[in-house]
Structure formats: structure tokens, C-alpha cells
Design a protein around this motif. Structure first.
Motif, PDB file in Angstrom:
ATOM      1  N   UNK A  55       0.828  -1.207   0.000  1.00 25.15           N
ATOM      2  CA  UNK A  55       0.000   0.000   0.000  1.00 25.15           C
ATOM      3  C   UNK A  55       0.861   1.256   0.000  1.00 25.15           C
ATOM      4  N   UNK A  56       1.948   1.242   0.751  1.00 28.32           N
ATOM      5  CA  UNK A  56       2.847   2.391   0.769  1.00 28.32           C
ATOM      6  C   UNK A  56       3.498   2.588  -0.591  1.00 28.32           C
ATOM      7  N   UNK A  57       3.869   1.484  -1.249  1.00 27.59           N
ATOM      8  CA  UNK A  57       4.470   1.588  -2.576  1.00 27.59           C
ATOM      9  C   UNK A  57       3.519   2.267  -3.554  1.00 27.59           C
ATOM     10  N   UNK A  58       2.243   1.939  -3.460  1.00 21.38           N
ATOM     11  CA  UNK A  58       1.240   2.587  -4.309  1.00 21.38           C
ATOM     12  C   UNK A  58       1.097   4.057  -3.924  1.00 21.38           C
ATOM     13  N   UNK A  60       3.180   6.160  -2.562  1.00 23.33           N
ATOM     14  CA  UNK A  60       4.303   7.043  -2.918  1.00 23.33           C
ATOM     15  C   UNK A  60       4.630   6.965  -4.402  1.00 23.33           C
ATOM     16  N   UNK A  61       3.826   6.217  -5.161  1.00 21.08           N
ATOM     17  CA  UNK A  61       4.004   6.068  -6.611  1.00 21.08           C
ATOM     18  C   UNK A  61       5.403   5.561  -6.948  1.00 21.08           C
ATOM     19  N   UNK A  62       5.811   4.490  -6.260  1.00 19.89           N
ATOM     20  CA  UNK A  62       7.139   3.927  -6.463  1.00 19.89           C
ATOM     21  C   UNK A  62       7.266   3.296  -7.840  1.00 19.89           C
ATOM     22  N   UNK A  63       8.395   3.554  -8.482  1.00 20.55           N
ATOM     23  CA  UNK A  63       8.735   2.877  -9.729  1.00 20.55           C
ATOM     24  C   UNK A  63       9.513   1.589  -9.475  1.00 20.55           C
ATOM     25  N   UNK A  64      10.088   1.496  -8.286  1.00 18.85           N
ATOM     26  CA  UNK A  64      10.871   0.322  -7.883  1.00 18.85           C
ATOM     27  C   UNK A  64      10.848   0.237  -6.365  1.00 18.85           C
ATOM     28  N   UNK A  65      10.651  -0.975  -5.855  1.00 23.58           N
ATOM     29  CA  UNK A  65      10.767  -1.231  -4.426  1.00 23.58           C
ATOM     30  C   UNK A  65      11.972  -2.142  -4.214  1.00 23.58           C
ATOM     31  N   UNK A  66      12.817  -1.789  -3.260  1.00 23.01           N
ATOM     32  CA  UNK A  66      13.987  -2.589  -2.902  1.00 23.01           C
ATOM     33  C   UNK A  66      13.804  -3.060  -1.466  1.00 23.01           C
ATOM     34  N   UNK A  67      13.719  -4.376  -1.277  1.00 21.95           N
ATOM     35  CA  UNK A  67      13.520  -4.939   0.062  1.00 21.95           C
ATOM     36  C   UNK A  67      14.882  -5.370   0.592  1.00 21.95           C
ATOM     37  N   UNK A  68      15.312  -4.759   1.703  1.00 18.04           N
ATOM     38  CA  UNK A  68      16.633  -5.028   2.229  1.00 18.04           C
ATOM     39  C   UNK A  68      16.746  -6.295   3.058  1.00 18.04           C
ATOM     40  N   UNK A  69      15.967  -6.460   4.143  1.00 18.63           N
ATOM     41  CA  UNK A  69      16.162  -7.581   5.070  1.00 18.63           C
ATOM     42  C   UNK A  69      15.528  -8.873   4.578  1.00 18.63           C
ATOM     43  N   UNK A  70      15.976  -9.980   5.175  1.00 15.43           N
ATOM     44  CA  UNK A  70      15.502 -11.291   4.767  1.00 15.43           C
ATOM     45  C   UNK A  70      14.103 -11.618   5.289  1.00 15.43           C
ATOM     46  N   UNK A  71      13.787 -11.221   6.523  1.00 14.99           N
ATOM     47  CA  UNK A  71      12.512 -11.625   7.110  1.00 14.99           C
ATOM     48  C   UNK A  71      11.306 -11.127   6.301  1.00 14.99           C
ATOM     49  N   UNK A  82       4.652  -6.872  -6.054  1.00 11.99           N
ATOM     50  CA  UNK A  82       4.489  -7.236  -7.474  1.00 11.99           C
ATOM     51  C   UNK A  82       3.008  -7.385  -7.836  1.00 11.99           C
ATOM     52  N   UNK A  83       2.214  -7.824  -6.880  1.00 11.30           N
ATOM     53  CA  UNK A  83       0.775  -7.966  -7.141  1.00 11.30           C
ATOM     54  C   UNK A  83       0.124  -6.627  -7.447  1.00 11.30           C
ATOM     55  N   UNK A  84       0.768  -5.530  -7.034  1.00  9.23           N
ATOM     56  CA  UNK A  84       0.282  -4.185  -7.352  1.00  9.23           C
ATOM     57  C   UNK A  84       0.840  -3.672  -8.680  1.00  9.23           C
ATOM     58  N   UNK A  85       1.615  -4.507  -9.374  1.00  7.97           N
ATOM     59  CA  UNK A  85       2.161  -4.099 -10.656  1.00  7.97           C
ATOM     60  C   UNK A  85       3.419  -3.253 -10.553  1.00  7.97           C
TER      61      UNK A  85
END
Length: 414
Positions: A55-58, A60-71, A82-85
Motif C-alpha cells: 500500500x505504501x508503494x502505491x 508514494x508512486x514507487x517505480x521500484x521497491x527494494x527490500x533489504x532484510x531477509x525476514x 508485485x501484485x500491485x504491478x
């Protein structure tokens, strides 16, 4: 490009430095830390809540999300994004099981013919005891699940090995791999694999690699003692067979494949896989990367890595030294005042701002003092010069990071 970075540790601050320096990038981070806040718009979010991150990615109109931690990766954050496109750098939950379960990782390695240590996966005390006897000392006992880099016990004490196994539940008991250890990061879109420069980190709390395992007390890159064939050999024997096996299982792995290796007399052997950048190796590897990071990670997230030009690297070397809080790794102390950690080179991990705005400790590994130099000795001197600027009650620091490499004391078995 609007990039949303998820996480709050030293790895994420190092990623933030690389992403913010990429041309045309607006960086948003969640939840971030005081160091990241100097580079990005910081937003509150629970990194373990896939729906909230998506929801936050949508928002802030993110063009790319980078997930740092493993958990969060194991929890399915990348799937939700990805389900949000929205393109996401980080594997699916199904693919992240390469780190989420050491038993699964061993199954994949064996199926792919990847060279690794002999092992037994079990939760049965009798089988644990038999496996310890089979492989002998030093005993290697690994928690099957996520343990923040501290789930491995290597010991000559059989009772300690049995106790660690009992505490963990399901464990992987392995034969000990003799030889220097190497961390190799590989950026991949599931098909194409682009290796970064190898690094070495220091897991033990004490100098001379003594004491308890930690999340890592320092790192350096490149490795002047590593064989020239190391990276192509690992790509051929480990990375490409693993990616092919993951595709065959319907779990294609796209993101950062971390290959932890021991260089043994029998050649490179895989110690473990991780599904994300390592900490503190990220601090030194990205300090040497000249290619814009955002474009590289977006290519991996969009399946276009094969079209990217070869990576460019800065000359010289990089060293990072972790400054940990009093009591680490058994415990950590929060609220201690930190002074002297201003300016370039200080990567934040366990820090916070007090009510008066002062920087204070808020975790085990607090800062990474990171420097580059014309060679490894110069980079090491510069990193320790940064360490010596910092004042923090009870600070825990190893003083031998990269020393053996500088002195030419690391030998790769023939």
C-alpha cells in the motif's frame, strides 16, 4: 525514478547511499534510520506487513521497491508489491526459502550438484547426536530457520553443540569446511547472473576470530588473495545450476543471491545461501561500485539484466568496521550517547534520535565505519581513523578487521 527502500539497518543505509547517488532517483525509505533520513523521505511502515508495504508503494508512486532484510522477503513482501504491478528487487517468498530454510537450501544444492558440506537435517535428539559423531569436530550446528546471522554454532564442545541444537529445534548438522571464507553477491533476474566483487566478513565477536558468532563485525573488499578463477568457477558450479534448479521447481529466484563460500582443498564449497545483500559486506562492495545502483536493481526486477552493460568498479579497496553497543552479542544497550559520528563514512544500523535530537544507541551493531583507499592497507587505516573519532560508552570494536589480508597471512589451500 522513485525508489522505495524497505528496512532500517546498516545494509539499508549502504543501499540508500548507492540508490540516492544514482542519477534521477528520488528515494523514499521505510522505516529507515537516522542515517537514511539524511538521504531519503522516511515513511513509517511495518516491514513485516506485506499489505502495508504494498500500500505504501502505491501511495508514494514507487517505480521500484527494494527490500533489504531477509525476514520481510520470507514473509512475502515482494509478492505483495508485485501484485500491485510495481517492480520489486527481492525474491518471492517461495524463492526466499533458500535462506528461510537451510534444509531446503541443502535439498536444492544436492539436486543441482552444487559443491557443499555433507550434512544431516533433523529435529530428533538422537539423530543430532549421531550426526555430531559422524562429522566430528569442530561441530557445526545451524538453526534451520532465520536467526539474524547468529544461528550457527561452531564448537569443539559436544555438550554446547547438543544444547544449541535443542534450543533451535530443527537444525542442520554439517561437516566443518576448512579454508578462508568468501561472500559473493550475485544480482540476478532469474536467468542472467551478474556477480559483484567478492568480500570477506568477520562473524566472531573477538579478535583472531574468537568468541560468539555475531551478525558481522567488519568486512573488506576486494580479496587480494583470492584465485583469479574464483568468480567464474562459482558462477559455473554454483550460481547457474542453482538458478536452473529453482526455475525447475517453479520458484525462479530474482533478486540478490548471496553465496557464502569456504575455499577448501577440494575447491570452493557453499556454506550457505542468503536471499539478500549481506551486512556488513554490502557496505564495502557498494562503496566500490561505480555503476549506478538503481538502474542495476531495476533491471534485475524487470527481467532485463542481460541488456545491461558490464559493471564498472572504482580502483582501490574498501574496509568497514562495526561499532557495537555494550554487551553485544549476548545483549545490547540502548540510549547511550554517540558523538563524533558525523560526516561521510558512518553507516547507521542501531541508532536513534533522543528526545533532544542527540544520536543514541538503539541496537547491537550501531555503526559501520566505512572507508576506501588506494589499497587495502590505506582503506583499513582510514576506517579505523573513523572509528577513533566516535565516543560511545562500552563500545565493542574488533581491531583486526582485514589485518591478515594486509599482512599477506591468508592462504588458500592447494
Amino acid at each position: 525514478m522513485r525508489v522505495l527502500l524497505i528496512g532500517s539497518g546498516g545494509r539499508e543505509h549502504a543501499l540508500a547511499l548507492g540508490l540516492a547517488a544514482s542519477p534521477g532517483v528520488t528515494l523514499i525509505a521505510a522505516p529507515g534510520n537516522p542515517g537514511i533520513a539524511q538521504l531519503a523521505q522516511v515513511q513509517p511502515v511495518d516491514p513485516m506487513n506485506p499489505d502495508a508495504v504494498a500500500a505504501l508503494a502505491v501511495e508514494v508512486a514507487a517505480d521500484l521497491v527494494v527490500v533489504g532484510p531477509e525476514a520481510p522477503l520470507v514473509a512475502g513482501v515482494a509478492d505483495a508489491v508485485r501484485a500491485k504491478g510495481i517492480p520489486c528487487f527481492g525474491p518471492t517468498a517461495a524463492a526466499a526459502e533458500l535462506e528461510g530454510s537451510k534444509t531446503f537450501a541443502k535439498e536444492v544444492m544436492h539436486a543441482a550438484g552444487v559443491p557443499t558440506a555433507g550434512s544431516v537435517s533433523t529435529s530428533d535428539p538422537g539423530e543430532v547426536a549421531a550426526a555430531l559423531d559422524r562429522f566430528g569436530t569442530p561441530y557445526v550446528v545451524k538453526n534451520d530457520g532465520l536467526a539474524a546471522g547468529k544461528g550457527v554454532l561452531v564448537t569443539d564442545d559436544r555438550e554446547a553443540a547438543l544444547a544449541h541444537a535443542a534450543d533451535c529445534g530443527r537444525v542442520v548438522i554439517e561437516e566443518y569446511l576448512e579454508g578462508p571464507e568468501v561472500s559473493l553477491f550475485v544480482v540476478t533476474d532469474g536467468e542472467t547472473a551478474v556477480p559483484l566483487v567478492p568480500a570477506q566478513d568477520f562473524k566472531r565477536i573477538g579478535e583472531g576470530d574468537t568468541g560468539l558468532n555475531t551478525g558481522g563485525m567488519g568486512a573488506y573488499a576486494p580479496l587480494p588473495w583470492a584465485p583469479e578463477s574464483l568468480v567464474p568457477d562459482v558462477l559455473d558450479q554454483v550460481v547457474h545450476p542453482t538458478l536452473a534448479e529453482m526455475r525447475r521447481r517453479g520458484r525462479p529466484f530474482a533478486g540478490l543471491l548471496y553465496v557464502g563460500l569456504a575455499l577448501t582443498r577440494r575447491g570452493p564449497r557453499v556454506i550457505e545461501f542468503n536471499a539478500r545483500f549481506g551486512d556488513p559486506e554490502t557496505q564495502v562492495v557498494l562503496a566500490l561500485l561505480e555503476t549506478p545502483l538503481a538502474g542495476l536493481l531495476r533491471a534485475a526486477a524487470t527481467g532485463t539484466l542481460a541488456a545491461e552493460p558490464p559493471l564498472r568498479w572504482r580502483a582501490g579497496a574498501a574496509v568497514t568496521v562495526v561499532i557495537a553497543s555494550a554487551g553485544y552479542p549476548e545483549s545490547s544497550r540502548s540510549g547511550d550517547l554517540i558523538t563524533g559520528a558525523d560526516g561521510a563514512g558512518f553507516i547507521h544500523a542501531g541508532t536513534a534520535r533522543g528526545a533532544d535530537g542527540a544520536l543514541v544507541t538503539a541496537g547491537g551493531r550501531v555503526l559501520s565505519a566505512t572507508a576506501t583507499g588506494a589499497d587495502l592497507a590505506a582503506a583499513r587505516d582510514a576506517a579505523y581513523a573513523l572509528v577513533d573519532r566516535v565516543s560511545m560508552a562500552g563500545a565493542v570494536v574488533r581491531r583486526d578487521i582485514a589485518l591478515a589480508a594486509v599482512e599477506g597471512r591468508i592462504e588458500v589451500p592447494d
